[in-house]
Design an enzyme around this catalytic site. Sequence first.
Site, short mmCIF file in Angstrom:
data_model
loop_
_atom_site.label_atom_id
_atom_site.label_comp_id
_atom_site.label_asym_id
_atom_site.label_seq_id
_atom_site.Cartn_x
_atom_site.Cartn_y
_atom_site.Cartn_z
N HIS A 9 1.18 2.40 1.05
CA HIS A 9 0.91 3.72 1.62
C HIS A 9 0.45 3.65 3.06
CE1 HIS A 9 -3.52 4.21 1.90
NE2 HIS A 9 -3.60 3.39 0.88
N CYS A 10 0.68 4.74 3.77
CA CYS A 10 0.15 4.91 5.13
C CYS A 10 -0.61 6.24 5.10
CB CYS A 10 1.27 4.89 6.17
SG CYS A 10 2.65 6.00 5.81
N LYS A 11 -0.40 7.10 6.06
CA LYS A 11 -1.12 8.37 6.05
C LYS A 11 -0.34 9.43 5.27
CE LYS A 11 -3.75 11.27 9.25
NZ LYS A 11 -3.81 11.74 10.65
#
Lengths: 179, 179
Positions: free
Chosen positions: B97-99
Amino acid sequence: MEPPPNFEMVDVGIYRSGFPDPSNFDFLDSLKLRSIVYLCPEKYPEANVGYLRSRRIRLFHLGTDGNKEPFMTIPKDLINNALSVLLDIRNHPVLIHCKRGKHRTGSLVGCFRKLQNWCLSSVFEEYQRFAGAKSRIADLKYIEMFDVTSIRQCLLGIIYQYHHTCGSQVRRLAYQERS
Amino acid sequence: MEPPPNFEMVDVGIYRSGFPDPSNFDFLDSLKLRSIVYLCPEKYPEANVGYLRSRRIRLFHLGTDGNKEPFMTIPKDLINNALSVLLDIRNHPVLIHCKRGKHRTGSLVGCFRKLQNWCLSSVFEEYQRFAGAKSRIADLKYIEMFDVTSIRQCLLGIIYQYHHTCGSQVRRLAYQERS
């Protein structure tokens, strides 16, 4: 390798897509499918029937025109039958597809997510991701109104468990009240 | 149960999403994660660190600002490291995941699909599905230019095989030249 349009993995052993054509058969081979749930009322094309036969893939033809305002909805029996196929791991790996992988497939996956106890906003977000600009309010209503309790009752007879009973991969659906 | 935004299964043992917050922890529990690949440069929030610690989930913090025209791209080493994590089943199930789960996550998944020999148009279609209106040409270029040969060489040392060696679930990635 060329996956069918709108292809994605729904969960372990369950895939979704738009209509696969012969250019996708190599890719489908890599999935080692055991069955296909086909949601359009139209006859399955010769080339696809031949492919399924040669790979001994079982076809569940559960044809519907989908949810179309104001009066047409996917029959309850059909959606319950489709879910029973999805939940029976003897049919896994299974590919669900319709024409574009958006509306009928999206509605079925939406009902499946409700069975998995996903909150409705997450179910809708996933539906929208695949339907994009073609998103249909009739499908969202259908998913929202879908009665999880009745299908849970129907499914009590099916012993459901993922293949993957090794190590940390053990996962069961939340409705598995029997274990 | 509330999955994180933009959540989906990438392949057996690999998930993707936007930033999970405490409301998603119940859902993450159901995935029985062994590790997380976190792609933002910012420090991981206290609540998430605590969650990971309590569940003994390993954090691979591979922070990047992503691909931004004209001069900023995800470092090659970082993407290779991230792919090595994804391909090592000792880290499965793993969540990337990232943002927002769109650009950095989408770029990494795009490179992963190239390793799986997906044709570029299908890789791009999947990227677009998650990025939607926020799709970035810089990410598409990055995925297209990503050199699969070099990472394959790096990975030759990793014996890669899915957990699921039972029945029809046996699947290996196409690059597994050692078997």
